[in-house]
Design a protein around this motif. Structure first.
Motif, PDB file in Angstrom:
ATOM      1  N   LYS A  89       0.840  -1.201   0.000  1.00 13.16           N
ATOM      2  CA  LYS A  89       0.000   0.000   0.000  1.00 13.16           C
ATOM      3  C   LYS A  89       0.876   1.253   0.000  1.00 13.16           C
ATOM      4  O   LYS A  89       1.981   1.247   0.549  1.00 13.16           O
ATOM      5  N   MET A  90       0.348   2.283  -0.597  1.00 15.97           N
ATOM      6  CA  MET A  90       0.978   3.607  -0.497  1.00 15.97           C
ATOM      7  C   MET A  90      -0.041   4.526   0.168  1.00 15.97           C
ATOM      8  O   MET A  90      -1.213   4.568  -0.249  1.00 15.97           O
ATOM      9  N   ILE A  91       0.391   5.232   1.192  1.00 14.59           N
ATOM     10  CA  ILE A  91      -0.513   6.149   1.899  1.00 14.59           C
ATOM     11  C   ILE A  91      -0.064   7.582   1.580  1.00 14.59           C
ATOM     12  O   ILE A  91       1.119   7.921   1.701  1.00 14.59           O
ATOM     13  N   ILE A  92      -0.992   8.379   1.129  1.00 17.35           N
ATOM     14  CA  ILE A  92      -0.699   9.768   0.774  1.00 17.35           C
ATOM     15  C   ILE A  92      -1.396  10.671   1.777  1.00 17.35           C
ATOM     16  O   ILE A  92      -2.630  10.618   1.913  1.00 17.35           O
ATOM     17  N   TYR A  93      -0.615  11.474   2.486  1.00 20.66           N
ATOM     18  CA  TYR A  93      -1.186  12.419   3.450  1.00 20.66           C
ATOM     19  C   TYR A  93      -1.212  13.811   2.828  1.00 20.66           C
ATOM     20  O   TYR A  93      -0.243  14.234   2.188  1.00 20.66           O
ATOM     21  N   ILE A  94      -2.302  14.504   3.020  1.00 21.81           N
ATOM     22  CA  ILE A  94      -2.455  15.848   2.451  1.00 21.81           C
ATOM     23  C   ILE A  94      -2.800  16.834   3.561  1.00 21.81           C
ATOM     24  O   ILE A  94      -3.763  16.636   4.305  1.00 21.81           O
ATOM     25  N   ASP A  95      -1.982  17.881   3.633  1.00 18.92           N
ATOM     26  CA  ASP A  95      -2.245  18.973   4.568  1.00 18.92           C
ATOM     27  C   ASP A  95      -2.851  20.115   3.750  1.00 18.92           C
ATOM     28  O   ASP A  95      -2.142  20.993   3.260  1.00 18.92           O
ATOM     29  N   ALA A  96      -4.157  20.061   3.576  1.00 16.85           N
ATOM     30  CA  ALA A  96      -4.826  21.000   2.665  1.00 16.85           C
ATOM     31  C   ALA A  96      -4.626  22.450   3.080  1.00 16.85           C
ATOM     32  O   ALA A  96      -4.510  23.337   2.227  1.00 16.85           O
ATOM     33  N   ALA A  97      -4.567  22.694   4.378  1.00 16.19           N
ATOM     34  CA  ALA A  97      -4.467  24.085   4.843  1.00 16.19           C
ATOM     35  C   ALA A  97      -3.099  24.686   4.543  1.00 16.19           C
ATOM     36  O   ALA A  97      -2.970  25.905   4.388  1.00 16.19           O
TER      37      ALA A  97
END
Lengths: 127, 241
Positions: A89-97
């Motif tokens: 699996k690849m997990i992508i974290y996004i800090d939208a702010a």
């Protein structure tokens, strides 16, 4: 009775936490040529999980080398990549702010479709 | 005296080659996005400033190629901006590629270019102006520039165009600006007052015409040869006498 309420509250808490976690994680897909596409059917999430079993990476190093163009172009700019090699699996974290990948508009929030455009440009080597 | 004349000939020829027939490139233009005109940008049309409030600038829908990109205008923030104005110095349309490179990626800077020297159109909540025909517009699309970004647009013959660079959010960056033609060579562009040139094509190979400086230096070389010839002729005549 008091213990029953406590137990009920605990069960509710566990249930709600698991619900939040279930909602926070969405699906991303990785095309055979390595293009990453976030699920843009709903609002932007903070976490996306992609199945990378088609690449059959044997190590973290191998996976991070393959996706290096994304990792290097997003480093410190609100998107980060983690690899779960045993589960492929690849997990992508996004800090939208705090993201600095797509420009801020005078109105509106960043969307998954806008980030997909950025990922596509990185994939094509235009950024 | 003869040696001096030969030395002068070599010097003149060397100067001709160094001049390259009419002046060197001003690229890359390095900007630190600090409001100061970059040293390499020798034109006098540098502008910088700040937009405040709910104003913004348009970008193209996607990465633009020649002739240009379709404009979209959700109004992207540009609290700091700077513009550079150039001119296509060919007497024919030129497909140019604008390339920005930086050593490190800052958070978010944006760029676009458009033909002409008109003012930057600004987004407002009630109206969404876009650059449209006959103006060509180019941009990498709605992306932050990162360390390396390029986009293209066509500039009409002997016409001006404007390159826009802005900070959208986070830190500003230091960028090198290069402008290439469709073969990947430096584009034939100059400042707004630059003279336009005609390319003569022989067998498919473009041959640039000689500029005024080239003609001047070529004349100087001819004059040197003539002086040496007259000197030699005079010397021989005096020996015979």
């Amino acid at each position: 009775m008091n213990n029953f309420i406590k137990l009920f509250a605990f069960v509710c808490m566990i249930f709600s936490v698991s619900m939040v976690n279930a909602q926070a994680s969405k699906t991303a897909t990785v095309a055979p040529d390595g293009l990453i596409v976030l699920d843009a059917s709903t609002d932007l999430a903070s976490e996306y999980v992609a199945n990378i079993s088609r690449f059959n990476f044997a190590s973290f190093q191998e996976a991070s080398t393959y996706f290096d163009k994304y990792i290097s172009k997003t480093a410190g700019r609100g998107m980060s990549f983690f690899f779960d090699i045993p589960n492929q699996k690849m997990i992508i974290y996004i800090d939208a702010a705090n993201q600095g990948l797509v420009p801020r508009k005078a109105s509106g929030q960043v969307t998954a479709a806008e980030l997909n455009f950025f990922l596509n440009e990185v994939h094509k080597g235009r950024i | 005296m003869k040696k001096l004349a030969i030395l002068f000939c070599f010097f003149s020829a060397g100067t001709l080659f160094a001049a390259g027939g009419g002046g060197g490139s001003i690229f890359p233009i390095r900007t630190s996005m600090n409001g100061q005109k970059p040293a390499a940008y020798t034109c006098d049309t540098f502008k910088s400033g700040a937009f405040t409030g709910q104003t913004g600038v348009p970008l193209t829908t996607g990465a633009s190629a020649c002739p240009g990109g379709a404009c979209t205008n959700p109004g992207y923030f540009a609290p700091y901006w700077e513009t550079y104005q150039f001119k296509n110095t060919l007497l024919q349309p030129q497909c140019i590629t604008i390339s920005w490179t930086a050593q490190t990626a800052a958070t978010c800077n944006i760029s676009f270019a458009y033909t002409g020297t008109g003012p930057i159109l600004l987004w407002t909540p009630t109206a969404a102006p876009c650059y449209g025909p006959p103006i060509n517009m180019g941009s990498p699309g709605a992306v932050c520039m990162g360390t390396n970004v390029r986009y293209s647009l066509t500039i009409p013959e002997c016409s001006p165009f404007t390159v826009f660079l802005a900070n959208n959010n986070g830190s500003r960056n230091t960028y090198d600006l290069n402008i290439f033609n469709d073969k990947g060579d430096p584009a034939a562009i100059g400042c707004l007052g630059a003279e336009c040139k005609k390319l003569i094509t022989i067998g498919g190979t473009p041959v640039p015409t000689m500029t005024q400086w080239g003609l001047f230096i070529f004349g100087l070389v001819l004059l040197t040869f003539a002086s040496v010839a007259i000197y030699n002729f005079a010397q021989r005549a005096s020996v015979k006498e």
